[in-house]
Design an enzyme around this catalytic site. Structure first.
Site, PDB file in Angstrom:
ATOM      1  N   LEU A 448       5.987   3.269  -0.891  1.00  0.00           N
ATOM      2  CA  LEU A 448       4.588   2.748  -1.424  1.00  0.00           C
ATOM      3  C   LEU A 448       4.638   1.467  -1.674  1.00  0.00           C
ATOM      4  O   LEU A 448       4.897   0.981  -2.882  1.00  0.00           O
ATOM      5  CB  LEU A 448       4.539   3.706  -2.856  1.00  0.00           C
ATOM      6  CG  LEU A 448       3.124   3.919  -3.362  1.00  0.00           C
ATOM      7  CD1 LEU A 448       3.227   4.845  -4.569  1.00  0.00           C
ATOM      8  CD2 LEU A 448       2.298   2.786  -3.505  1.00  0.00           C
ATOM      9  N   GLN A 472      -4.387   2.777   1.933  1.00  0.00           N
ATOM     10  CA  GLN A 472      -5.042   4.024   1.484  1.00  0.00           C
ATOM     11  C   GLN A 472      -6.574   3.799   1.044  1.00  0.00           C
ATOM     12  O   GLN A 472      -7.328   4.519   1.171  1.00  0.00           O
ATOM     13  CB  GLN A 472      -4.022   4.664   0.596  1.00  0.00           C
ATOM     14  CG  GLN A 472      -4.211   5.958   0.222  1.00  0.00           C
ATOM     15  CD  GLN A 472      -2.856   6.756  -0.140  1.00  0.00           C
ATOM     16  OE1 GLN A 472      -2.561   6.440  -1.486  1.00  0.00           O
ATOM     17  NE2 GLN A 472      -2.190   7.309   0.306  1.00  0.00           N
ATOM     18  N   PHE A 473      -6.542   2.686   0.114  1.00  0.00           N
ATOM     19  CA  PHE A 473      -7.781   2.392  -0.214  1.00  0.00           C
ATOM     20  C   PHE A 473      -8.162   0.911  -0.167  1.00  0.00           C
ATOM     21  O   PHE A 473      -7.069   0.230  -0.539  1.00  0.00           O
ATOM     22  CB  PHE A 473      -7.840   2.693  -1.732  1.00  0.00           C
ATOM     23  CG  PHE A 473      -8.115   4.309  -2.051  1.00  0.00           C
ATOM     24  CD1 PHE A 473      -9.278   4.969  -1.811  1.00  0.00           C
ATOM     25  CD2 PHE A 473      -6.874   5.043  -2.120  1.00  0.00           C
ATOM     26  CE1 PHE A 473      -9.389   6.179  -1.772  1.00  0.00           C
ATOM     27  CE2 PHE A 473      -6.813   6.481  -2.414  1.00  0.00           C
ATOM     28  CZ  PHE A 473      -8.134   6.934  -2.125  1.00  0.00           C
ATOM     29  N   HIS A 521     -11.070   3.286  -6.130  1.00  0.00           N
ATOM     30  CA  HIS A 521     -11.222   4.084  -4.927  1.00  0.00           C
ATOM     31  C   HIS A 521     -12.720   3.706  -4.303  1.00  0.00           C
ATOM     32  O   HIS A 521     -12.677   4.549  -3.386  1.00  0.00           O
ATOM     33  CB  HIS A 521     -11.030   5.785  -5.064  1.00  0.00           C
ATOM     34  CG  HIS A 521      -9.757   5.919  -5.768  1.00  0.00           C
ATOM     35  ND1 HIS A 521      -9.401   5.605  -7.161  1.00  0.00           N
ATOM     36  CD2 HIS A 521      -8.535   5.999  -5.380  1.00  0.00           C
ATOM     37  CE1 HIS A 521      -8.459   5.943  -7.364  1.00  0.00           C
ATOM     38  NE2 HIS A 521      -7.625   6.030  -6.161  1.00  0.00           N
TER      39      HIS A 521
END
Ligand SMILES: Cc1ncc(C[n+]2csc(CCOP(=O)(O)OP(=O)(O)O)c2C)c(N)n1
Ligand SMILES: [Mg+2]
Length: 729
Positions: A448, A472-473, A521
């Site tokens: 991560l 991821q975002f 997000h």
């Protein structure tokens, strides 16, 4: 007096007097002739430092951060191979010089002086920047952003192992090379560096090959801030997965010994190591820096008394390689030669115009073998029952998944990496089944850390792979953005197109997710991606466009060596309907192989003349809803999907609005710094049409019922278009 002059005079005086700093006797595997050659490299490095300062004083040179004190790095070069890619600290002139000695036909003095002079004939950057680097020496140029080269060094090291198993078409690194990455002691504290050490350790801990030699050049200080005594050893001696070696960087015999041991460990075990080279920094950080303003004079003098060149002369004498008088002659001859060469170098041409500077922003295309698309059998095996489903309209996330599958079938060198992209198949299922279809070599579940993900991609791209990293975002791009902005985008520029790192970065982003996420997000700003020279930003609004554009993006990376960001509107991933429940209006059939949308092409829906609504992503979806309502209301719109947000498809857009009486720009990114600013400027500069913009407010996105309150809606688009056409809403 200038400290560089003091160091110079000390050297002359002390060698003549046979007055050397104390140190260990010569030991280890370095032979006497090799030691003498290293000393010559050290002298050349020193002479170049002195010359760079003289050139700056004369208005002929523009960079004075030197290598003085770090000349022991010549021994690290000698202990490694010229085929080993080396990502170097800015104080590593001696490394480059010693490496040039290992490769026939090099003109390193001439080349480095051209770089000091910013001559357009500088073979590494074409006169754009003073950088170390040489194509033939496998030394790519580095930026001045400290530590930002470490993540890609990890990526490059990883790529060496993968290329053994699956050699890519444009492979750069030989079979048994190791990656080398050097940096200063202060830089070792940077979170980017710490992330890279952690990623290297994390990888090696799992016994995944990672042949990487970190070299920390510990001079005890970063500009004016001291590194606590013993900090580097305490920090790195016991890291999991990272073997620690150390040496006295003032002693070429000891440095060669330790570097050889460390390199041997990395090369044979395919594991990372940390070589701690203790050194000194002579005459401050750069030309304008006076160390005596922040350090006691005695300390400065104590460092100067430990000049590594004095240590070398002592060691050479004790080993029988050279007498001090001979060493002095070499030093003086080298200084004189460098001055002579510099006199000629400063007459060479410099860059003059913007076009000349910008010529390497976009890398040169590269020849690629033909591909015919994946065969029927391979597709049947990969897709299984999904093949049948390709005959029916589908949602965007599924179509992107299929496009990725076909692209990976077609191009063996495509490798995906990201958080959760493998076993889980991505947060939104976009990469589902890819790990099963292509295995862990090609679909990598990373740790991560976005900097490490992008660094992995950059490093792999350098070795001929076509990475498709996933962020991821969009909100989480920002903590790693420099890997695109400062690293990937600048590499062709600073290397005059000789080094490239093409890739397609997939980023899930933008707003409008009902009931999920809030700002982090639903980030609706792309400003940081749009102003990076040379980077392409694509943003599809339908599944079919996403497929066709992704194919084009991979082509742009593979054949034109471009860095592409592919922004996927999350809210449209699962979208089925356009106007009414169950109308299926936003689902698409999977486009046939070979169908693509070229960079710069736009989507045009309708030919209404009252207003052209220009939008992209979710805004395009909402504009299509609004268009239907406008038609019912007697207003004839046309709706344009930009598709490409950087560079903007200006020509196609201006063509598409021809015949329309007005232009409404609908932009889901923020009013300040949003895409609409550029579009407003374009329309007002290039047309006489009345125009207006509807944008998101200058706000972050809320969670809950107000999730879309700050952004355009179908209602607000209808109102804005009506206002523009009729003068009232
Ligand atoms: C990210 C970043 N922050 C700040 C700087 C400014 N800067 C350049 S060199 C330097 C100190 C680096 O010290 P160290 O890593 O010990 O290397 P040394 O110069 O001592 O060899 C700083 C703060 C930079 N180049 N990059
Ligand atoms: Mg330092």
């Amino acid at each position: 007096m200038d400290r560089a002059q003091i160091v110079h005079e000390n050297f002359l005086r002390r060698v003549a007097a046979g007055d050397f700093p104390a140190g260990a006797p010569p030991r280890g595997p370095l032979s006497a002739p090799e030691a003498a050659a290293l000393y010559r490299a050290q002298c050349l490095s020193r002479a170049l430092d002195r010359q760079s300062r003289a050139m700056q004083k004369a208005g002929q040179g523009y960079y004075t951060i030197g290598s003085s004190g770090h000349e022991g790095m010549a021994a690290v070069a000698a202990a490694t191979c010229p085929a080993d890619p080396a990502f170097l600290h800015y104080r590593d002139a001696a490394f480059q010089i010693a490496r040039a000695d290992q490769v026939p036909g090099q003109t390193v003095t001439w080349d480095m002086l051209l770089s000091f002079a910013c001559s357009s004939e500088d073979p590494i950057s074409g006169g754009r920047h003073k950088v170390l680097g040489a194509r033939a020496l496998n030394i790519p140029p580095q930026t001045s952003t400290i530590a930002s080269h470490l993540p890609k060094a990890v990526g490059a090291a990883y790529s060496i192992g993968l290329a053994r198993r699956r050699p890519p078409e444009h492979r750069q690194y030989a079979e048994d090379v190791i990656a080398i990455c050097s940096f200063g002691d202060a830089s070792a504290n940077h979170s980017t560096a710490q992330g890279a050490f952690n990623t290297a350790g994390w990888t090696a801990y799992q016994s995944i090959p990672l042949p990487l030699l970190f070299v920390c050049e510990d001079n005890g200080i970063g500009i004016s801030v001291k590194t606590p005594k013993g900090w580097i050893a305490a920090n790195f001696a016991h890291r999991p997965g990272l073997k620690y070696f150390s040496c006295d960087g003032l002693d070429i015999f000891d440095t060669y010994r330790a570097a050889q041991e460390a390199a041997h460990y990395v090369r044979t075990r395919r594991k990372p190591a940390f070589l701690h080279v203790r050194t000194v920094r002579l005459y401050g950080h750069a030309g304008a820096d006076m160390p005596t303003t922040y350090m006691p004079r005695e300390e400065v003098e104590a460092e100067e008394a430990n000049d590594p060149l004095l240590h070398s002369v002592r060691l050479l004498s004790e080993s029988g390689a050279l007498e001090p008088a001979e060493a002095l002659d070499i030093y003086n001859d080298t200084c004189a030669r460098v001055t002579r060469v510099a006199e000629e170098v400063v007459t060479r041409p410099r860059l003059q115009t913007a076009d000349e500077v910008m010529a390497s922003l976009i890398p040169p295309p590269r020849p690629c073998g033909p591909t015919n698309g994946p065969g029927a059998a391979a597709r049947a095996a990969a897709f299984g029952p999904d093949l049948k489903a390709q005959e029916e309209p589908q949602i965007m996330s599924r179509l992107i998944n299929w496009a990725l599958t076909d692209l990976m079938l077609d191009h063996d060198e495509i490798v995906m990496m990201g958080e959760d992209v493998g076993a889980k198949g991505g947060v939104y299922g976009v990469t589902q089944k890819l790990a099963a279809r292509f295995g862990p070599d090609r679909v990598i579940d990373t740790l991560l850390d976005e900097q490490s993900i992008l660094g992995l991609a950059i490093g792999m791209a350098k070795n001929g792979f076509i990475p498709i990293p996933e962020i991821q975002f969009l909100a989480y791009l920002h903590n790693a953005e420099d890997q695109i902005r400062g690293e990937a985008a600048t590499l062709p520029f600073f290397s005059n197109g000789q080094f490239t790192n093409p890739m397609v970065v997939r980023i899930a982003g933008l707003g409008y997710q009902k009931g999920f996420g809030g700002h982090f997000h639903n980030d609706n700003s792309v400003a940081v991606l749009r102003d990076i020279p040379g980077v392409i930003l694509a943003c599809p609004s339908t599944g079919a466009d996403a497929v066709r554009m992704l194919r084009e993006c991979v082509r742009l990376a593979r054949e034109e060596q471009r860095v592409v960001a592919f922004l996927e509107p999350i809210a449209l991933y699962p979208m089925r309907d356009l106007h009414d429940d169950k109308d299926g209006g936003w689902m698409c059939r999977y486009p046939a192989q070979g169908e693509t949308l070229p960079l710069g092409s736009i989507g045009l829906h309708g030919d209404g003349e009252d207003v052209a609504i220009v939008s992209f992503g979710n805004g395009h979806y909402l504009s299509r809803q609004a268009a239907k309502r406008l038609e019912t209301d007697g207003i004839a719109p046309r709706v344009i999907d930009l598709r490409w947000l950087s560079p903007l498809p200006e020509e196609a857009l201006l063509n598409a609005i021809k015949g329309a009486k007005r232009v409404l720009i609908v932009d889901e990114t923020r009013r300040s710094g949003g895409v609409a600013e550029a579009l407003m400027a374009l329309i007002s500069e290039q047309t006489d049409l009345p125009h207006a913009r509807l944008t998101a407010r200058d706000s972050f996105i809320a969670t809950g019922p107000a999730y879309a309150a700050t952004m355009p809606s179908a209602d607000s688009i209808v109102a804005a278009a009506t206002q523009l056409v009729r003068g009232r809403a």
